[in-house]
Scaffold this motif. Structure first.
Motif, short mmCIF file in Angstrom:
data_model
loop_
_atom_site.label_atom_id
_atom_site.label_comp_id
_atom_site.label_asym_id
_atom_site.label_seq_id
_atom_site.Cartn_x
_atom_site.Cartn_y
_atom_site.Cartn_z
N VAL A 117 5.62 23.35 37.27
CA VAL A 117 6.04 23.77 38.59
C VAL A 117 7.55 23.61 38.74
N VAL A 118 8.19 24.64 39.25
CA VAL A 118 9.62 24.50 39.55
C VAL A 118 9.88 24.49 41.07
N ILE A 119 9.10 25.28 41.80
CA ILE A 119 9.19 25.22 43.26
C ILE A 119 7.81 24.86 43.80
N ARG A 120 7.77 23.76 44.51
CA ARG A 120 6.51 23.29 45.05
C ARG A 120 5.97 24.20 46.15
N GLU A 121 4.72 23.97 46.45
CA GLU A 121 4.06 24.72 47.52
C GLU A 121 4.85 24.59 48.83
N ASN A 122 5.43 23.42 49.03
CA ASN A 122 6.18 23.21 50.27
C ASN A 122 7.61 23.78 50.21
N GLY A 123 7.89 24.49 49.12
CA GLY A 123 9.19 25.15 49.02
C GLY A 123 10.31 24.30 48.45
N ILE A 124 10.02 23.02 48.22
CA ILE A 124 11.06 22.14 47.67
C ILE A 124 11.06 22.22 46.16
N PRO A 125 12.23 22.42 45.56
CA PRO A 125 12.29 22.49 44.09
C PRO A 125 11.98 21.15 43.45
N THR A 126 11.40 21.17 42.27
CA THR A 126 11.14 19.93 41.53
C THR A 126 12.42 19.53 40.80
N TYR A 127 12.32 18.36 40.20
CA TYR A 127 13.44 17.85 39.42
C TYR A 127 13.77 18.81 38.28
N LEU A 128 12.70 19.42 37.74
CA LEU A 128 12.90 20.35 36.63
C LEU A 128 13.77 21.53 37.05
N ALA A 129 13.55 22.00 38.28
CA ALA A 129 14.34 23.14 38.76
C ALA A 129 15.82 22.81 38.74
N ALA A 130 16.14 21.63 39.24
CA ALA A 130 17.54 21.21 39.24
C ALA A 130 18.07 21.06 37.81
N ASP A 131 17.21 20.53 36.96
CA ASP A 131 17.64 20.32 35.58
C ASP A 131 17.84 21.64 34.84
N LEU A 132 17.05 22.62 35.18
CA LEU A 132 17.24 23.94 34.58
C LEU A 132 18.59 24.50 34.99
N ALA A 133 18.87 24.40 36.28
CA ALA A 133 20.16 24.88 36.77
C ALA A 133 21.30 24.12 36.12
N TYR A 134 21.08 22.83 35.96
CA TYR A 134 22.10 21.98 35.35
C TYR A 134 22.37 22.40 33.90
N HIS A 135 21.30 22.62 33.16
CA HIS A 135 21.50 22.97 31.76
C HIS A 135 22.04 24.39 31.58
N LYS A 136 21.67 25.25 32.49
CA LYS A 136 22.27 26.59 32.48
C LYS A 136 23.78 26.44 32.67
N ASN A 137 24.13 25.61 33.61
CA ASN A 137 25.53 25.34 33.87
C ASN A 137 26.24 24.79 32.63
N LYS A 138 25.59 23.86 31.97
CA LYS A 138 26.18 23.28 30.76
C LYS A 138 26.45 24.35 29.72
N PHE A 139 25.43 25.15 29.44
CA PHE A 139 25.60 26.16 28.40
C PHE A 139 26.65 27.20 28.80
N GLU A 140 26.71 27.49 30.07
CA GLU A 140 27.70 28.46 30.52
C GLU A 140 29.12 27.92 30.39
N ARG A 141 29.23 26.61 30.31
CA ARG A 141 30.55 26.03 30.11
C ARG A 141 31.00 26.19 28.65
N GLY A 142 30.11 26.74 27.81
CA GLY A 142 30.55 27.11 26.46
C GLY A 142 30.32 26.09 25.36
#
Length: 574
Positions: free
Chosen positions: A312-337
Motif C-alpha cells: 500500500v502506498v496510499i491508505r484508504e483514508n488518503g494518507i500516504p504510507t511511509y513507503l510513499a514518502a520513501d519512494l519520492a525520496y529515492h526518486k529524488n536521490k536518483f534524480e540528483r544524479g
RNA sequence: GCGCCCGUGGCUCAGCUGGAUAGAGUGUCUGACUACGAAUCAGAAGGUCGCAGGUUCGAAUCCUGCCGGGCGCGCCA
C-alpha cells in the motif's frame, strides 16, 4: 599506479607471454588460451609458497586435456624472468605456479609512500562517480542510542573509504520529520506539557516515553508557562512539535559531531510533503501502471519486481504510507544524479529492501544501483553481562553515554572492527579498559611509539625534529638513505604490509566492507611492534639507522592514513 | 510457515567471487626490560569450520536438506 600493481602486472605479463610462446611452439594446445583472459594471482597462505601464485594450470586442465602439473611445468619452462622482480618460479602442489620475488622490489615502497604522503592508497577506481551514502537517519524524536552508533560508524567509514577509492561521495541524513510518528510525537509532547503543568495525563501507550521529552517540556513550561493551554490542540501540538524537533535534531547533530560523524546534507521528509513530491511520484507510478486501486487504497505492484506482495502506498483514508514518502525520496536521490545510492539500515529493516528496490525499479531506475547495506544488531555488555535495555520504557543506553564511558576512539573501533553482517558484542568494560586486551590501544600505541622514536632520533641529532603532520621526506633528502639495508624478516614483512595498503583499500571499497580497514590497521601495528622488538632502530650504524628511521616514519604515515579512514585519532603520545 | 543474517579453538571474531598444512585477538602455560615507550615481543598448548548429502582435480567457502541463535514478515516507521 602503485608498486604492488606494477609487480602484479609484471607477473601477469610473464604468464601471458609464456602461454603464447608455448602455444606457438606447440608445447601446449591452443585451447588453453581460452583462460588467458582471466589469469588470477593470489597470495599463497604459506610463505614458503612464494609471494604470488596462479592456479591457471589447474583451471585450464579440462580445456587443454592435460594434467595440471604438466601444464604448469611447461608454462614455467617458457617463462622469461629477465628484467623482472620475479626471482624464482616453481610448480607446486596440484599444479600451482608459485612466484618468488626478489625482496628488492620492496625498496621503492618507502619512496612511494613518502612522496604520496596521506594520499598513499588514494585510488581512481571510482572514476569520480557521484555516489551517496545515507546513514543513521534516526527519527528526531529521541536521542541516538547504541544501535545508531554502529550504523553511524559503518556509514562514515564506508563513505571515507569510497572517497579513498576515487568516488565523489555525499553523506546524507534523512530526517523523518513528517507523518504518523511525528503526529504521535506531538501527542506525547502534549501529554508531557500537561504533566509539567501538574495535570494528571499519561503519555499514549504507543507514544514516546523517554525522560528527555519530560525535561524538554519542563523547559517549555519554565519559559512560557501555561500559555499553550488555551490553544486549539492541533495548534498546540504543532508548536510543541516544531520546537522539540528542532531541539532533538540539534542534539543528534551534536552527538554525531562529537562522534566524528559528519554529513554533507540533511534531507527533510517534510520537504517532500511540502513540494508535493509524494503526489507527483504516486501519479507517475499510476501513469506507468505500477499502481492500482484496491479496496479504496492505492497499491504498488511491487510483486512485478520481485517483492513478496504488493504494498500500500496510499491508505484508504488518503494518507500516504511511509513507503510513499520513501519512494519520492529515492526518486529524488536518483534524480540528483548519483550512480550508486547506498543506504545503511539496521537489521530490523531488512524486510523493507525488496519493496524499496521494487519501487525504484517501478520508477524506471536500476534497482542494482540502490545498495542497501544491513548492519546487524549490537548487544551491549558490561563485564560480559548484557546491559538491560527496554525500548518500551525509553530506557535505552544512549550513544552519548557510551562515548562518555569509553571514548570516541574505542567506541568507533569497536563498532567497525567486526563485519557488519555479524551481530556485535560491545563490551563497555573492555572498550574502556586501557589494557592489553583493548585492540584500539594496540594500534594507537604503535603510532605513539613511532612518534617517540622519531623524537628520540631528533634529540640524538640523526634528523631534524618533525612537526606534527610532517614526514621524513619533508626534512631530509631521502635519496641519501639506503633502504636496501632493510633486509631482515620483520623489516621485509613490514614493507610488504605497507605495499598492500592500496590493495586493501581497493578490496574493502569494492566489497563495501569497511571492517577490513580496522583489521589492516591492527595487522600493520602488529608488524610494526614485531619489527620494533626484533630490530633496534637507532644504533651506531648511521646508514642502517637512517634506513630504519625512514621505515618507521613510513609506517607512521600509513598508520595515520588508515586511522584517518576509520575516524580514529593517531596520538603522538599516550 | 516464509525471508534475511549468523553458527569456525574456552571466549570474541577473521577467512566465504573454491585452492596447497584453517588464522587473529583474548584467556591458559613458558620465556624477553642495566639501550629507541613491556599499553610491547617471542614461543607452546588448544579446532570433526553446527549436522548430513551434493557439485569438483580440490569445499570453512558454492548448492540442497536439517538443527541452533538473532531479526523481520502492517493500510507502523
Amino acid at each position: 599506479m602503485y608498486l604492488l600493481d606494477q609487480v602484479k602486472n609484471q607477473i601477469t605479463a610473464i604468464i601471458q607471454r609464456a602461454l603464447e610462446r608455448a602455444v606457438a611452439q606447440g608445447a601446449l594446445p591452443a585451447e588453453i588460451l581460452d583462460n588467458s583472459g582471466m589469469i588470477a594471482l593470489e597470495v599463497p597462505r604459506e610463505e614458503t609458497h612464494g609471494d604470488w601464485a596462479t592456479n591457471l594450470a589447474m583451471i585450464s586442465a579440462r580445456a587443454a586435456r592435460m594434467a595440471p602439473r604438466k601444464i604448469a611445468e611447461i608454462l614455467a619452462s617458457y617463462m622469461d624472468l629477465t628484467n623482472s622482480s620475479v626471482e624464482k618460479v616453481e610448480v607446486a602442489g596440484p599444479g600451482f605456479i608459485n612466484f618468488h620475488l626478489n625482496p628488492t622490489w620492496l625498496n621503492q615502497v618507502i619512496g612511494e609512500v613518502q612522496t604520496a604522503g596521506s594520499q598513499y592508497g588514494q585510488l581512481e577506481i571510482g572514476e569520480g562517480e557521484a555516489v551517496q551514502v545515507e546513514f543513521v537517519s534516526a527519527n528526531p524524536t529521541g536521542p541516538l542510542h547504541v544501535g545508531h552508533g554502529r550504523g553511524a560508524v559503518v556509514g562514515s567509514v564506508l563513505a571515507n573509504l569510497l572517497g579513498k577509492a576515487g568516488y565523489q561521495v555525499q553523506r546524507e541524513y534523512y530526517i523523518n520529520d513528517a507523518g504518523n510518528q511525528i503526529y504521535n510525537f506531538g501527542l506525547s509532547l502534549e501529554a508531557r506539557y500537561f504533566q509539567a503543568l501538574g495535570q494528571d495525563v499519561s503519555v499514549p501507550e504507543d507514544g514516546y516515553h523517554g525522560e528527555d521529552l519530560k525535561i524538554l517540556m519542563a523547559e517549555v513550561v519554565a519559559e512560557v508557562g501555561d500559555k499553550y493551554l488555551d490553544l486549539e490542540p492541533e495548534e498546540r501540538r504543532t508548536i510543541l512539535t516544531k520546537f522539540a524537533l528542532k531541539r532533538k535534531l540539534a542534539d543528534i547533530e551534536r552527538d554525531l559531531r562529537e562522534f566524528r560523524v559528519y554529513f554533507d546534507n540533511w534531507f527533510s521528509e517534510s520537504q517532500l510533503h511540502q513540494e508535493g513530491a509524494i503526489e507527483d511520484t504516486v501519479r507517475e507510478l499510476q501513469a506507468n501502471g505500477s499502481i492500482y486501486d484496491d479496496g479504496g487504497a492505492l497499491w504498488l505492484r511491487s510483486t512485478q519486481y520481485g517483492d513478496d506482495k504488493d504494498r500500500v502506498v496510499i491508505r484508504e483514508n488518503g494518507i500516504p504510507t511511509y513507503l510513499a514518502a520513501d519512494l519520492a525520496y529515492h526518486k529524488n536521490k536518483f534524480e540528483r544524479g548519483f550512480s550508486k545510492v547506498i543506504n545503511i539500515w539496521g537489521a530490523d529493516h531488512h524486510g523493507y529492501i525488496s519493496r524499496m528496490k521494487a519501487g525504484v525499479a517501478a520508477l524506471g531506475f536500476d534497482p542494482e544501483s540502490l545498495i542497501v547495506k544491513i548492519v546487524q544488531l549490537v548487544t551491549l555488555l558490561r563485564d560480559g553481562e548484557p546491559v538491560a535495555m527496554s525500548k518500551r520504557t525509553g530506557k535505552l543506553v544512549t550513544l552519548a553515554e557510551v562515548i562518555e564511558e569509553v571514548g570516541v576512539d574505542a567506541a568507533r573501533y569497536f563498532f567497525i572492527m567486526r563485519s557488519a553482517d555479524s551481530q556485535l558484542d560491545f563490551d563497555l568494560s573492555l572498550a574502556a579498559a586501557h589494557t592489553e586486551e583493548n585492540p584500539v590501544f594496540y594500534i594507537q600505541y604503535a603510532h605513539a611509539r613511532i612518534a617517540s622514536i622519531l623524537r628520540q632520533a631528533a634529540d640524538l641529532g640523526h634528523l631534524p625534529q618533525l612537526a606534527v603532520g610532517q614526514s621524513l621526506g619533508d626534512v631530509i633528502n631521502l635519496a641519501t638513505v639506503d633502504v636496501s639495508l632493510l633486509t631482515n624478516d620483520s623489516e621485509l614483512a613490514l614493507l610488504k604490509k605497507i605495499a598492500f595498503w592500496p590493495e586493501e583499500v581497493k578490496v574493502a571499497a569494492l566489497t563495501m566492507e569497511p571492517h577490513r580497514i580496522a583489521r589492516y590497521a591492527h595487522e600493520l601495528a602488529g608488524a610494526f611492534h614485531s619489527f620494533y622488538n626484533a630490530s633496534r632502530v637507532i644504533s651506531a650504524d648511521s646508514a642502517l639507522t637512517m634506513a630504519r628511521l625512514s621505515l618507521v616514519d613510513t609506517v607512521g604515515i600509513v598508520l595515520r592514513t588508515a586511522l584517518d579512514v576509520l575516524g580514529i585519532s593517531a596520538p603522538e603520545r599516550m
